[in-house]
Design an enzyme around this catalytic site. Structure first.
Site, short mmCIF file in Angstrom:
data_model
loop_
_atom_site.label_atom_id
_atom_site.label_comp_id
_atom_site.label_asym_id
_atom_site.label_seq_id
_atom_site.Cartn_x
_atom_site.Cartn_y
_atom_site.Cartn_z
N HIS A 1 -5.61 -1.14 11.46
CA HIS A 1 -5.06 -1.77 10.25
C HIS A 1 -5.86 -3.02 9.91
CE1 HIS A 1 -2.05 -2.48 7.23
NE2 HIS A 1 -1.61 -3.61 7.77
N CYS B 1 -5.14 0.16 3.57
CA CYS B 1 -5.03 -1.26 3.94
C CYS B 1 -6.35 -2.01 3.76
CB CYS B 1 -4.53 -1.40 5.37
SG CYS B 1 -5.60 -0.63 6.60
N GLN C 1 0.81 -1.22 0.00
CA GLN C 1 0.00 0.00 0.00
C GLN C 1 0.84 1.27 0.00
OE1 GLN C 1 -1.44 -1.22 4.09
NE2 GLN C 1 -1.56 1.00 4.34
N ASN D 1 -0.15 -9.47 4.91
CA ASN D 1 -0.14 -8.02 5.09
C ASN D 1 -0.02 -7.32 3.73
OD1 ASN D 1 -0.15 -5.55 6.38
ND2 ASN D 1 1.53 -6.02 7.76
#
Length: 554
Positions: free
Chosen positions: A473, A151, A145, A496
């Site tokens: 997040h 996110c 990102q 992630n």
């Protein structure tokens, strides 16, 4: 919304936001045994009014939600404020520096990052990427990102792409996060201006209007916001609308858009405050003003992010599948999103693969956002006042459950082959280079003779109430390791969106204890929910105020 990298402007904004959250007191206004929720506002009601909702301090099964940190009011002491005594600080320092352990700590902690100095090597060894329940197809590549707060868009599109990759036999694929980012910014601007118009009768200095002005169009979002965007605008491959510089580094475009929206807010409020003509004339003037304002925002976004594909016009996507065969897909973004239908997942749970479930647009539509908020009773449906992105879209709603129930649903999803969107406070007891989230990762008591959250008042509920923690997040679960005897979770595999330099080539590992304390949300298919949780979906939600920590955007 956690940024993979944070520049000076973003860091200062985040610092100011954190201070403002602390200053606002985070709902610590109530009478004992009650909690306060924002009343849905109209032009004739005040944003500082509340509805009192009875609440018990029931434990959630993880030691949270009880104790003196329950948010109850304290008796005000009659006393005079005391200044800090200079002699006392000199005595403290002298005593501290006479201690050999403190001298050693000073040398170590003042010359390096204390988190690195205090990191537990045992935790790093124990937290391995080893799992006995794993979805058979995780998708790829690892996404990044960059210096943006997108996110939630990366996490959601990383889930959507799994179905698309299986359908078109792709080894690697990304949906355009920038496409959704563009439309989200434009929709949030419109949503903000509508809120400003609707709250014109409120005090400009009141808490509600100030909270609206504090965050008119952030990068962050929630699952229901993704649903609204995909339903209205569809999806496109990243190859057809790649990240612009401003999508990857959003601080400048945010500075311009937010500044203009605050300016527009004052202009609209002034016009409505001075209106003396007919209501119809005022409505027409406000409508024209808003249209002109939105046209300016559209211009700013188009020139900085690039013109996106039209959602109703066909695009042509050409690609090679994993077999080296050339393929062409021609459809509109909406049709492309709807074409997720019928893709089959193959689940593997310690045995031979088997076909068990399929994902579809209908299944995505019926995903349920479970949360663990120990300030409120389990099996409560919640929403957040004035939080959203698309006017007329689906409201953000949560079902509050005990942590064990949330994790049970996540395990069931993974066993069926589905990835899981989840939201957490990723900055606590975590290390980006190693990709570890573990409560034992940093030994603060070794240096300071006191540990983080050492007292009962700073449990999960206390951290929410005091502004110490909230959802920051969004990421994706793709595997879990279950204890062979108890079948309880031990650790979780996390995809992630911080690039391959973070963690183990982009993958993180989260201990189950960390999940208990710092995971707040998981989005699951309602097929994996119990009947009692499904029944909660039929209830009217309690309304949390916009400034509540559950209103934070990942």
């Amino acid at each position: 919304m956690m940024y993979s990298t944070i520049d000076a402007v973003q860091a200062e904004w985040l610092a100011q936001y954190s201070r403002s959250q602390l200053a606002m007191g985070l709902m610590q206004r109530g009478q004992k045994g009650n909690t306060y929720h924002s009343r849905p506002t109209s032009s004739s009601s005040s944003g500082d009014e509340y509805i009192i909702v009875n609440r018990s301090d029931a434990s959630d099964g993880n030691g949270n939600g009880s104790g003196s940190g329950s948010g109850n009011s304290s008796v005000k002491l009659e006393r005079s404020p005391e200044s800090l005594d200079l002699q006392l600080t000199r005595d403290w320092q002298g005593e501290l520096l006479d201690d050999d352990k403190s001298k050693l700590a000073l040398a170590a902690l003042s010359s390096a990052n204390p988190k690195q100095v205090l990191m537990s090597s045992a935790a790093k060894i124990a937290d391995q990427q080893v799992f006995n329940v794993r979805i058979p197809f995780e998708g790829g590549p690892i996404t990044d990102q960059r210096a943006s707060g997108r996110c939630w868009l990366f996490a959601s599109t990383n889930i959507f792409r799994v179905a698309i990759m299986q359908k078109y036999a792709l080894d690697g694929f990304q949906l355009s996060q920038a496409y959704l980012f563009y439309w989200d910014k434009l929709e949030k601007a419109n949503y903000f201006l509508e809120n400003i118009i609707d709250t014109a009768g409120e005090d400009l200095d009141g808490r509600l209007v100030q909270r609206l002005l504090a965050d008119p169009a952030s990068d962050g979002g929630q699952w229901d916001m993704v649903y609204n965007l995909v339903r209205k605008y569809g999806l496109v491959p990243q190859a057809l609308y790649p990240d612009s510089w401003n999508a990857m580094t959003s601080s400048t475009v945010n500075y311009v858009v937010v500044g203009k929206l605050r300016e527009y807010a004052l202009e609209l409020r002034e016009v409505m405050a001075q209106a003396h003509g007919s209501p119809e004339a005022t409505r027409d003037k406000v409508a024209q003003m808003k249209e002109d304002m939105m046209r300016e925002i559209h211009k700013i976004l188009t020139l900085t992010l690039g013109p996106p594909p039209a959602c109703t016009e066909p695009f042509t996507w050409e690609f090679l599948n994993r077999h080296g065969q050339a393929r062409t897909v021609r459809m509109t973004p909406r049709e492309f999103a709807d074409a997720i239908d019928g893709t089959v997942f193959v689940a593997w749970v310690g045995g031979p693969p088997k076909r068990v479930h399929s994902i579809s647009t209908k299944a995505i539509e019926e995903m349920v956002s479970l949360v663990h908020d120990p300030r409120h009773a389990p099996l409560t449906r919640m929403t957040v006042d004035r939080l959203g992105n698309v006017v007329g879209g689906r409201a953000i709603t949560y079902v509050n459950v005990e942590m064990k129930m949330l994790k049970r649903a996540c395990v069931a999803m993974l066993q069926a082959g589905f990835p899981v969107f989840f939201g957490s406070d990723v900055g606590k007891f975590s290390d980006t280079p190693s990709g570890i989230m573990d409560l034992g990762l940093h030994n603060y008591s070794l240096a300071f003779d006191t540990d983080m959250y050492a007292t009962q008042v700073m449990d999960k509920a206390g951290r929410l109430r005091s502004g110490e923690s909230q959802m920051t997040h969004a990421m994706v679960l793709t595997a879990v390791h279950l204890d062979e005897k108890t079948k309880e979770p031990v650790r979780w595999r996390v995809q992630n969106s911080w690039g391959t330099d973070a963690g183990s080539k982009g993958w993180f590992v989260m201990t189950d204890e960390w999940m208990d304390q710092f995971v707040y949300q998981a989005v699951v298919d309602r097929r994996f929910l119990s009947a009692e949780v499904k029944d909660v979906l039929k209830k009217e939600p309690i309304v949390l105020p916009l400034w509540d920590p559950m209103g934070s955007l990942a």
